[in-house]
Design an enzyme around this catalytic site. Structure first.
Site, PDB file in Angstrom:
ATOM      1  N   LYS A 160      30.673 -34.970  20.604  1.00  0.00           N
ATOM      2  CA  LYS A 160      31.899 -35.972  19.820  1.00  0.00           C
ATOM      3  C   LYS A 160      32.660 -34.763  19.350  1.00  0.00           C
ATOM      4  CE  LYS A 160      30.362 -39.945  19.972  1.00  0.00           C
ATOM      5  NZ  LYS A 160      31.006 -41.171  20.728  1.00  0.00           N
ATOM      6  N   GLU A 194      35.466 -44.276  12.701  1.00  0.00           N
ATOM      7  CA  GLU A 194      34.377 -45.342  12.794  1.00  0.00           C
ATOM      8  C   GLU A 194      33.126 -44.289  13.331  1.00  0.00           C
ATOM      9  OE1 GLU A 194      36.476 -44.972  15.261  1.00  0.00           O
ATOM     10  OE2 GLU A 194      35.063 -44.501  17.065  1.00  0.00           O
ATOM     11  N   SER A 214      24.002 -35.157  25.878  1.00  0.00           N
ATOM     12  CA  SER A 214      25.282 -35.210  25.065  1.00  0.00           C
ATOM     13  C   SER A 214      24.888 -34.787  23.302  1.00  0.00           C
ATOM     14  CB  SER A 214      25.774 -36.840  25.080  1.00  0.00           C
ATOM     15  OG  SER A 214      24.768 -37.668  24.738  1.00  0.00           O
TER      16      SER A 214
END
Lengths: 404, 275
Positions: free
Chosen positions: A96, A118, A386
């Protein structure tokens, strides 16, 4: 030229990926999106901006992330070789941050002193709070109340970083509701606020720019494959909620027809139960939510369906519009892994390789295991690992009946 | 030509001829329960409503504040769907063939029903206009013509932040009236600056002949009158829906409550028009 070369030219000028994507927003947001479009268009090919982005990725995030050959696990499975793209080793522990670094630079150029986000599992929230702390920006993160409960560790991390975490009590109290609330905040505070969307969904230009910022992982993986395997891999596997880590890994390989791609959605209790978050695999009808047209889980009346997944980060009824197109044109095969398989993969990688994956990433691992078992040993599979699993320890412990 | 096609245009022409301003209430269909909606619509008309915006409940009303979010939740508890909302309009039409009805909401229920099926059923029910807040003109594509063929006017939003270029596009595609969002933010937000709104409407009038109606922030006779001085109509939503919420347990008292607040606004608008 590949028969998939056209896919590299998208989205079109109005933000469409074939029939998907677009900018389905209230007029009150149009100005902010046009402004973002202009800022990004002016910086996308600006060498100074790219150099700053690259510098941050190298020295702050710690890129490139390794491509690790999971030899022992591959041997145990007895099929193809599994390689892990170690996005879990990035600063903040997930892919991210690639995107939040990029969008924070855009926020900086836009001169806005406040960012909002969010978050589902909290990884994007943490990554946003992190870059906000570094740049001295005010930061507010919207998070579904259910996710606040199941991701306490990340909530506290965000607070330590100086962000305000707002639990969202409306609707299903998960990621989609957090996004609704962030959009409401943005429309109210658009003059001083930059909205850092965490996935390849939302209105144009978000799916494009989140893709572009995440694609660094795919570019590295492609280069590392050539160096370490000596050729391109036979397959890529990544989990898909909104689809940002999958898009980041896949995009630089899109024209490499010999590389198969698998996007793994959250099968929840199993597709047959209806309690899942797998709009592509379940062939959900087209719909419009959060600014774009895509495959979308809704009931016959068009009300958005409640989704279910053991992983908060994949618990979303839609999916990025570019994935929707890639399904239709057959570039990527979308499959689902259910909660049971995911937990098994989580435990297995932890025990066999000493790497604790995020439950989101464990979806990709669960499918990679099946795929590897079906292929000979000279085939190579790259899995996007990830995120790291520390944030999920409470969830797993609870399933094991352990209270801290 | 469909006899219903121009109900909105006819109403605004009549208002203009009489020197009056449009009073446009919004209520969410199915709130607090589906059985009451048609009565509420008639109560609005009795109190002087010129157009009714009937909200189609949606699970994820991103552009709405808490008041209308909760109205959607109350309506959805009873399973109020777009198909039911169309039945309500048809039932309303049994006693009222003149008051224009605009469906307001989000795109996904229409998308799921299918545009052609929706256009046909909406026309048959007696709907006059459609305002899907998340469908700007650029995304309408061939549905603009489809709706027009079925006598459904496409109503669009304009915001204080809308660029002149976009405003030109929106005015070009808009039909019926334009809904000017007076405030940044979601529905039900706080303060309203009538003077600033007036200045912005003045610049929009150079772009369009369509009536300019203003929503967001209108809560009583005074705010309605202030906006009525600069706009062709006022749209009142959260103030009504808030009263419905207060009386959700005694729905039989709601029509009277709607008549009172709308009556006050009607009176204030008309007093101003006479002055």
């Amino acid at each position: 030229m590949s028969r998939f070369s056209d896919l590299t030219q998208l989205p079109d000028a109005s933000g469409h990926f074939g029939p998907y994507g677009g900018r389905f927003v209230s007029e009150t947001l149009s100005f902010a999106l046009e402004e973002l479009d202009k800022i990004y268009a002016s910086l996308k090919h600006d060498p100074d901006f790219q150099a700053e982005f690259d510098r941050d990725l190298t020295h702050y995030v710690g890129r490139p992330s390794p491509l690790y050959h999971a030899e022992r696990w591959s041997r145990e499975i007895g099929g193809a070789q599994i390689w892990l793209k170690r996005e879990d080793l990035n600063h903040t522990g997930a892919h991210k941050v690639n995107n939040t670094i990029g969008q924070a630079l855009l926020a900086k150029r836009s001169g806005k002193p406040r960012v909002i986000a969010e978050t589902g599992a909290g990884q994007h929230g943490v990554a946003t709070a992190t870059v906000a702390a570094r740049l001295g920006l005010e930061c507010e993160v919207y998070m579904g109340a259910e996710d606040v409960e199941r991701q306490k560790l990340n909530v506290y991390r965000m607070r330590l970083l100086g962000a305000k975490v707002v639990p969202v009590e409306s609707g299903s109290r998960t990621l989609k509701d957090a996004m609704n609330e962030a959009l409401r905040d943005w429309v109210t505070n658009v003059d001083n606020t930059f909205y850092i969307i965490g996935t390849v969904a939302g209105p144009h230009p978000y799916p494009m720019l989140v893709r572009d910022f995440n694609a660094v992982a795919g570019r590295e993986a492609r280069r590392q494959s050539l160096e370490q395997i000596g050729r391109l891999p036979d397959a890529l596997v990544a989990c898909v909620g909104g689809g940002s880590n999958a898009m980041g890994l896949f995009y630089p390989f899109v024209e490499d027809e010999e590389v198969a791609m698998y996007g793994v959605e959250a099968g929840g209790d199993g597709l047959a139960t209806g309690r899942h978050a797998a709009p592509l695999t379940a062939n959900a009808p087209r719909g419009v939510l959060h600014g774009n047209r895509t495959y979308l889980m809704s009931d016959e009346g068009g009300q958005i369906a409640d989704t279910h997944s053991v992983s908060a980060g994949l618990d979303y009824p839609g999916v990025g519009p570019e994935h929707a197109l890639w399904k239709d044109v057959g570039r990527v095969e979308y499959v689902a892994a259910d909660d049971h398989e995911v937990l098994a993969a989580f435990r297995e990688l932890t025990r066999v390789e000493g790497i604790m994956p995020a439950l989101e990433s464990a979806h990709a691992l669960a499918h990679a295991k099946k795929l590897a078992a079906s292929l000979p040993q000279d085939k190579h599979i790259v899995v996007n690992l990830s995120g790291r699993g520390d944030k999920d320890i409470h969830t797993v412990a609870k399933i094991d009946g352990i209270e801290f | 030509m469909n006899q219903h096609a121009n109900r909105i245009d006819r109403r605004f022409a009549a208002l203009k001829a009489a020197g009056r301003k449009a009073l446009i209430p919004y209520i969410t269909a199915g709130d607090p329960a589906p059985a009451h909606t048609v009565d509420f619509m008639h109560a609005c008309v009795e109190a002087g409503a010129d157009v009714i915006e009937l909200g189609v409940p949606f699970s994820d009303p991103m552009a709405d504040g808490p008041v209308i979010q909760k109205a959607c939740e109350r309506a959805l508890v009873h399973g109020t769907r777009l198909s039911h909302v169309l039945e309500m309009v048809a039932a309303f039409r049994e006693r009222d063939s003149e008051t224009p009805v605009v469906l307001m909401g989000y795109l996904n229920p229409i998308e799921r029903m299918g545009y052609a099926a929706f256009a046909r059923q909406a026309r048959d029910a007696g709907v006059d206009g459609v305002l899907a807040v998340d469908m700007p003109p650029e995304e309408m594509g061939e549905n603009a013509a489809l709706f027009a063929d079925h006598g459904l006017q496409s109503i669009f939003l304009l915001a204080p932040t809308t660029s002149e270029q976009r405003a030109t596009t929106i005015c070009h595609h808009g039909q019926g009236y334009l809904y000017y969002v007076s405030l940044k933010g979601v529905t039900g937000a706080a303060t309203l600056d009538a003077e600033a709104v007036g200045a912005q409407l003045a610049s929009l009038r150079a772009l369009t002949e369509l009536p300019l109606c203003v929503g967001f922030g209108i809560r009583d006779g005074a705010t309605a009158a202030a906006i009525g001085r600069v706009a062709d109509g006022v749209i009142v939503g959260s103030a009504l829906v808030g009263r419905i919420a207060e009386r959700a347990d005694t729905p039989e008292t709601i029509p009277q409550a709607l008549r009172e607040i709308l009556g006050e606004m009607r009176e204030a608008l008309d007093r101003d028009a006479r002055a």
